[in-house]
Design a protein around this motif. Sequence first.
Motif, PDB file in Angstrom:
ATOM      1  N   LEU A  16     105.719  85.106 105.097  1.00  0.00           N
ATOM      2  CA  LEU A  16     107.002  85.760 104.844  1.00  0.00           C
ATOM      3  C   LEU A  16     108.024  85.289 105.873  1.00  0.00           C
ATOM      4  CD1 LEU A  16     105.720  89.454 104.441  1.00  0.00           C
ATOM      5  CD2 LEU A  16     106.432  87.931 102.576  1.00  0.00           C
ATOM      6  N   THR A  17     109.274  85.261 105.476  1.00  0.00           N
ATOM      7  CA  THR A  17     110.350  85.036 106.441  1.00  0.00           C
ATOM      8  C   THR A  17     110.779  86.376 107.030  1.00  0.00           C
ATOM      9  OG1 THR A  17     112.112  85.286 104.801  1.00  0.00           O
ATOM     10  CG2 THR A  17     111.175  83.069 105.086  1.00  0.00           C
ATOM     11  N   ARG A  18     111.598  86.307 108.056  1.00  0.00           N
ATOM     12  CA  ARG A  18     112.131  87.534 108.658  1.00  0.00           C
ATOM     13  C   ARG A  18     112.949  88.314 107.623  1.00  0.00           C
ATOM     14  NH1 ARG A  18     114.399  85.179 112.338  1.00  0.00           N
ATOM     15  NH2 ARG A  18     112.919  85.450 114.050  1.00  0.00           N
ATOM     16  N   SER A  19     113.684  87.585 106.782  1.00  0.00           N
ATOM     17  CA  SER A  19     114.467  88.232 105.737  1.00  0.00           C
ATOM     18  C   SER A  19     113.564  88.922 104.720  1.00  0.00           C
ATOM     19  CB  SER A  19     115.359  87.199 105.045  1.00  0.00           C
ATOM     20  OG  SER A  19     116.079  87.785 103.983  1.00  0.00           O
ATOM     21  N   ASP A  20     112.453  88.254 104.346  1.00  0.00           N
ATOM     22  CA  ASP A  20     111.491  88.877 103.433  1.00  0.00           C
ATOM     23  C   ASP A  20     110.981  90.186 104.015  1.00  0.00           C
ATOM     24  OD1 ASP A  20     111.651  86.727 101.647  1.00  0.00           O
ATOM     25  OD2 ASP A  20     110.006  85.652 102.627  1.00  0.00           O
ATOM     26  N   LEU A  21     110.664  90.160 105.286  1.00  0.00           N
ATOM     27  CA  LEU A  21     110.116  91.345 105.940  1.00  0.00           C
ATOM     28  C   LEU A  21     111.138  92.481 105.948  1.00  0.00           C
ATOM     29  CD1 LEU A  21     107.675  92.465 107.473  1.00  0.00           C
ATOM     30  CD2 LEU A  21     108.730  91.638 109.592  1.00  0.00           C
ATOM     31  N   ARG A  22     112.379  92.152 106.193  1.00  0.00           N
ATOM     32  CA  ARG A  22     113.420  93.196 106.176  1.00  0.00           C
ATOM     33  C   ARG A  22     113.539  93.798 104.782  1.00  0.00           C
ATOM     34  NH1 ARG A  22     116.714  89.333 108.684  1.00  0.00           N
ATOM     35  NH2 ARG A  22     118.133  89.380 106.892  1.00  0.00           N
ATOM     36  N   GLU A  34     112.131  91.803 116.581  1.00  0.00           N
ATOM     37  CA  GLU A  34     111.300  92.291 117.685  1.00  0.00           C
ATOM     38  C   GLU A  34     109.850  92.486 117.228  1.00  0.00           C
ATOM     39  OE1 GLU A  34     110.181  93.779 121.475  1.00  0.00           O
ATOM     40  OE2 GLU A  34     111.754  92.451 120.718  1.00  0.00           O
ATOM     41  N   VAL A  35     109.670  92.996 116.031  1.00  0.00           N
ATOM     42  CA  VAL A  35     108.315  93.201 115.504  1.00  0.00           C
ATOM     43  C   VAL A  35     107.584  91.865 115.408  1.00  0.00           C
ATOM     44  CG1 VAL A  35     107.045  93.748 113.379  1.00  0.00           C
ATOM     45  CG2 VAL A  35     108.725  95.361 114.293  1.00  0.00           C
ATOM     46  N   LEU A  36     108.218  90.856 114.863  1.00  0.00           N
ATOM     47  CA  LEU A  36     107.570  89.557 114.718  1.00  0.00           C
ATOM     48  C   LEU A  36     107.304  88.919 116.071  1.00  0.00           C
ATOM     49  CD1 LEU A  36     109.525  88.206 111.629  1.00  0.00           C
ATOM     50  CD2 LEU A  36     107.091  88.790 111.720  1.00  0.00           C
ATOM     51  N   ARG A  37     108.218  89.123 117.028  1.00  0.00           N
ATOM     52  CA  ARG A  37     107.998  88.581 118.375  1.00  0.00           C
ATOM     53  C   ARG A  37     106.761  89.204 119.003  1.00  0.00           C
ATOM     54  NH1 ARG A  37     108.233  89.814 123.371  1.00  0.00           N
ATOM     55  NH2 ARG A  37     108.980  91.924 122.951  1.00  0.00           N
ATOM     56  N   ARG A  38     106.618  90.535 118.842  1.00  0.00           N
ATOM     57  CA  ARG A  38     105.478  91.226 119.437  1.00  0.00           C
ATOM     58  C   ARG A  38     104.168  90.811 118.762  1.00  0.00           C
ATOM     59  NH1 ARG A  38     106.356  95.654 122.647  1.00  0.00           N
ATOM     60  NH2 ARG A  38     104.501  96.725 121.851  1.00  0.00           N
ATOM     61  N   LEU A  39     104.193  90.608 117.441  1.00  0.00           N
ATOM     62  CA  LEU A  39     102.995  90.137 116.754  1.00  0.00           C
ATOM     63  C   LEU A  39     102.633  88.714 117.197  1.00  0.00           C
ATOM     64  CD1 LEU A  39     103.550  91.452 113.110  1.00  0.00           C
ATOM     65  CD2 LEU A  39     101.908  92.303 114.792  1.00  0.00           C
ATOM     66  N   VAL A  47     104.073  81.048 113.350  1.00  0.00           N
ATOM     67  CA  VAL A  47     105.036  80.373 112.491  1.00  0.00           C
ATOM     68  C   VAL A  47     104.317  79.218 111.798  1.00  0.00           C
ATOM     69  CG1 VAL A  47     107.180  79.040 112.399  1.00  0.00           C
ATOM     70  CG2 VAL A  47     106.996  81.004 113.941  1.00  0.00           C
ATOM     71  N   VAL A  48     104.389  79.197 110.461  1.00  0.00           N
ATOM     72  CA  VAL A  48     103.669  78.174 109.692  1.00  0.00           C
ATOM     73  C   VAL A  48     104.608  77.211 108.980  1.00  0.00           C
ATOM     74  CG1 VAL A  48     101.627  79.595 109.359  1.00  0.00           C
ATOM     75  CG2 VAL A  48     103.499  79.741 107.706  1.00  0.00           C
ATOM     76  N   ALA A  59     115.098  79.183 108.252  1.00  0.00           N
ATOM     77  CA  ALA A  59     114.389  80.421 108.603  1.00  0.00           C
ATOM     78  C   ALA A  59     112.908  80.141 108.844  1.00  0.00           C
ATOM     79  CB  ALA A  59     114.552  81.448 107.492  1.00  0.00           C
ATOM     80  N   ALA A  60     112.375  80.704 109.919  1.00  0.00           N
ATOM     81  CA  ALA A  60     110.954  80.551 110.215  1.00  0.00           C
ATOM     82  C   ALA A  60     110.119  81.341 109.198  1.00  0.00           C
ATOM     83  CB  ALA A  60     110.661  81.038 111.626  1.00  0.00           C
ATOM     84  N   ILE A  61     108.992  80.767 108.826  1.00  0.00           N
ATOM     85  CA  ILE A  61     108.052  81.433 107.922  1.00  0.00           C
ATOM     86  C   ILE A  61     106.843  81.873 108.745  1.00  0.00           C
ATOM     87  CG2 ILE A  61     106.608  81.203 105.871  1.00  0.00           C
ATOM     88  CD1 ILE A  61     108.475  78.972 104.938  1.00  0.00           C
ATOM     89  N   TYR A  62     106.524  83.157 108.673  1.00  0.00           N
ATOM     90  CA  TYR A  62     105.445  83.729 109.480  1.00  0.00           C
ATOM     91  C   TYR A  62     104.228  84.031 108.595  1.00  0.00           C
ATOM     92  CZ  TYR A  62     108.981  84.465 113.091  1.00  0.00           C
ATOM     93  OH  TYR A  62     109.973  84.294 114.031  1.00  0.00           O
TER      94      TYR A  62
END
Length: 384
Positions: A16-22, A34-39, A47-48, A59-62
């Motif tokens: 998912l991207t950060r936008s997807d997560l939001r 912040e959530v993705l940074r902590r994970l 990041v894949v 956009a980074a994909i996580y």
Amino acid sequence: MNETAALALLFERGPLTRSDLRDLTGLSKPTASEVLRRLEDAGLAIVVGHASGGPGPNAAIYAANAAAGFVAALSIRDVGDTDRPAVAASIADLAGEVRGSVEVEVDFATVDAVDKIVELVGDLCRKARVPRKQLMQVQIGVPGSPDPRTGYIRYIDVPGFGRPGLLKDLRTRLRTEVAVDNDVNLAAFAERAHGVAADVEGFTVLWLAEGAGFAIDQGGTLMRGAHGCAGELGYMPVPATQDTPALEFQDLVGGPGVMKLGERFGLTGGTSSEVVAAAIAPDAPAGAADFLAALADRIALGLMTVVTLIDPPLIVLAGELSQAGGEPLRDAVVQALANRSPLDTEIAVTGVADDAVLRGALSSGLATLQDRLLTGLATPAHTP
């Protein structure tokens, strides 16, 4: 809570991207970042790739970090008259990708069960190049009934597995979480995840192999019973008839019983599965149809208890004998059950073509580990 929700989505939805997560969580842009940074800092997300398509930086994909933890699964088999190795084992990452597998012959009458399992797990880790400290869950399937309160395994004939303290010793020696479950329960887990029961509200599994086993799934939850012994249908007493003395159900439909029944109708083979396969072959001998009908009637005898007490939406025929008999055996069982029951119970042959117990053990172990990670009860071994 936000990190748990985000990690659960990465497990469930994939990258998912950060936008997807939001969009999926309703988190604000700063909170999602912040959530993705902590994970990432915890080693649970990586990041894949990057997505393009709009103004500004890509956009980074996580994704969940598949290497954050590993699960080992073992299937301990009551081999009987089959030609299968006594143990099958696999190790998989958090994404469920199998990194290594082995099948080995073991005579548990001559070796210590704990020593051998520890040795096999070590071999798996070396084969998959997985550091032992990253092995976070071991799931073992056994042909018996582990008591959820004590770990003691009842109804098991494999030497060394019925002694008190086995589970505690395994946890101490392996230095990780270890769970032991009934093999047919794990086959049911695989059936819901990968087989014909994916979309049903509830179902049961009748396992036909060297012995007979049974599992009950109610809305995705397996019924185990107060002592872990729910579903031990093989031990159900069967009254004497003109043809047979008083027996247990597994004496009628398990491997040895099927071999004897085959001999009565002129069907022979090296294993009971081969006898059943011979009965449905194009060049089957004259007594094949009568053998299949007699075997189906025996199976229906046990299923009548199931239908009367549970009335399941679906009965899945699984195990080596069911796979060998396929649809012809299933059709014969449908007819035999219809002769005994007024209910039109659906019966299907297993949809899991490979080792259902091992596959279910991997799926169960992975679900357990993911749940521990989501609830904060486990931390990846490499986390500072």
